[in-house]
Enzyme design. Structure first.
Site, mmCIF file in Angstrom:
data_model
loop_
_atom_site.group_PDB
_atom_site.id
_atom_site.type_symbol
_atom_site.label_atom_id
_atom_site.label_comp_id
_atom_site.label_asym_id
_atom_site.label_seq_id
_atom_site.Cartn_x
_atom_site.Cartn_y
_atom_site.Cartn_z
ATOM 1 N N GLU A 132 0.819 -1.216 0.000
ATOM 2 C CA GLU A 132 0.000 0.000 0.000
ATOM 3 C C GLU A 132 0.848 1.259 0.000
ATOM 4 O O GLU A 132 1.771 1.428 0.792
ATOM 5 C CB GLU A 132 -0.965 0.032 1.179
ATOM 6 C CG GLU A 132 -1.907 1.231 1.104
ATOM 7 C CD GLU A 132 -3.198 1.090 1.858
ATOM 8 O OE1 GLU A 132 -4.124 1.882 1.588
ATOM 9 O OE2 GLU A 132 -3.295 0.200 2.724
ATOM 10 N N GLU B 154 -12.740 3.796 0.594
ATOM 11 C CA GLU B 154 -12.137 3.827 1.921
ATOM 12 C C GLU B 154 -12.241 5.219 2.557
ATOM 13 O O GLU B 154 -11.315 5.676 3.216
ATOM 14 C CB GLU B 154 -10.678 3.371 1.860
ATOM 15 C CG GLU B 154 -10.200 2.809 3.188
ATOM 16 C CD GLU B 154 -8.697 2.573 3.227
ATOM 17 O OE1 GLU B 154 -8.281 1.714 4.011
ATOM 18 O OE2 GLU B 154 -7.946 3.227 2.503
#
Length: 217
Positions: free
Chosen positions: A98, A197
């Protein structure tokens, strides 16, 4: 993505679990060689879970810099991922490193620019090691989102969204124009998922519905 205790409810509801955490620590991650034994064990265990539940990706993290030079962090992170890349290939599960911002949300996080993550992927050289390109985080760190996605799509295995600034809904109160970004992703031939998100300021379901419509191109 949701807690493991809810996985069966997700499946029973006709939905798919798209990602799960690959290992237990975000700040103390793969850029430290002394963590590799622990993280290898955690990732291998989670690869088995992912394969069982049909989860296509595990999220992994570089960890914080702690004064480690970028070149060393890239080398160490790639070494750690090489230890589990064959297992990921055999499981048919992608490890997605990520990209996070170190300016607002994750101070000192090392994998905070696209080029850093791409260099790791090139060193590992596995079809099952890619990046989680978080649009919110990369807008904060470097901008140029659409061009960056086009240039690096071969190294991207998943996307996350949120509005900038604030990490809220994908509405007119933030600076990113998500319809254009989604069309750009679609134009690359990417056929995976985009994870919402953001933290809603209003009703969560209303925000989710709005985000779905914005991203449905």
């Amino acid at each position: 993505m949701c807690p493991e205790e809810h996985w069966q409810k997700v499946i029973d509801g006709g939905l798919k679990i798209v990602t799960m955490g690959g290992h237990g620590t975000l700040t103390d991650g793969l850029n430290k060689r002394e963590n590799h034994d622990r993280i290898e064990g955690e990732i291998n265990a989670n690869l088995q879970k992912a394969a069982k539940w049909g989860i296509p990706a595990l999220i992994v993290f570089s960890g914080n810099r702690n004064d480690l030079p970028d070149s060393a962090g890239i080398e160490h992170t790639a070494e750690g991922l090489k230890r589990v890349s064959t297992a990921a290939e055999q499981a048919g599960v992608t490890l997605v490193l990520e990209l996070l911002n170190s300016k607002v949300d994750h101070p000192d996080y090392q994998c905070d620019h696209t080029t850093w993550g791409v260099d790791v992927c090139k060193l590992v050289d596995s079809p099952r090691v890619k990046l989680l390109y978080d649009i919110y985080h990369m807008q904060i760190m470097e901008g140029d989102v659409i061009s960056s996605i086009h240039s690096n799509i071969q190294h991207i295995g998943h996307f996350h969204t949120a509005g900038v600034p604030g990490r809220h809904e994908l509405d007119e109160n933030q600076e990113l124009y998500y319809p254009a970004i989604m069309r750009a992703i679609q134009a690359t031939g990417y056929d995976g998922y985009v994870g919402q998100e953001f933290t809603p300021k209003g009703d969560p379901l209303t925000g989710l519905e709005q985000a779905f419509k914005v991203c449905d191109v």
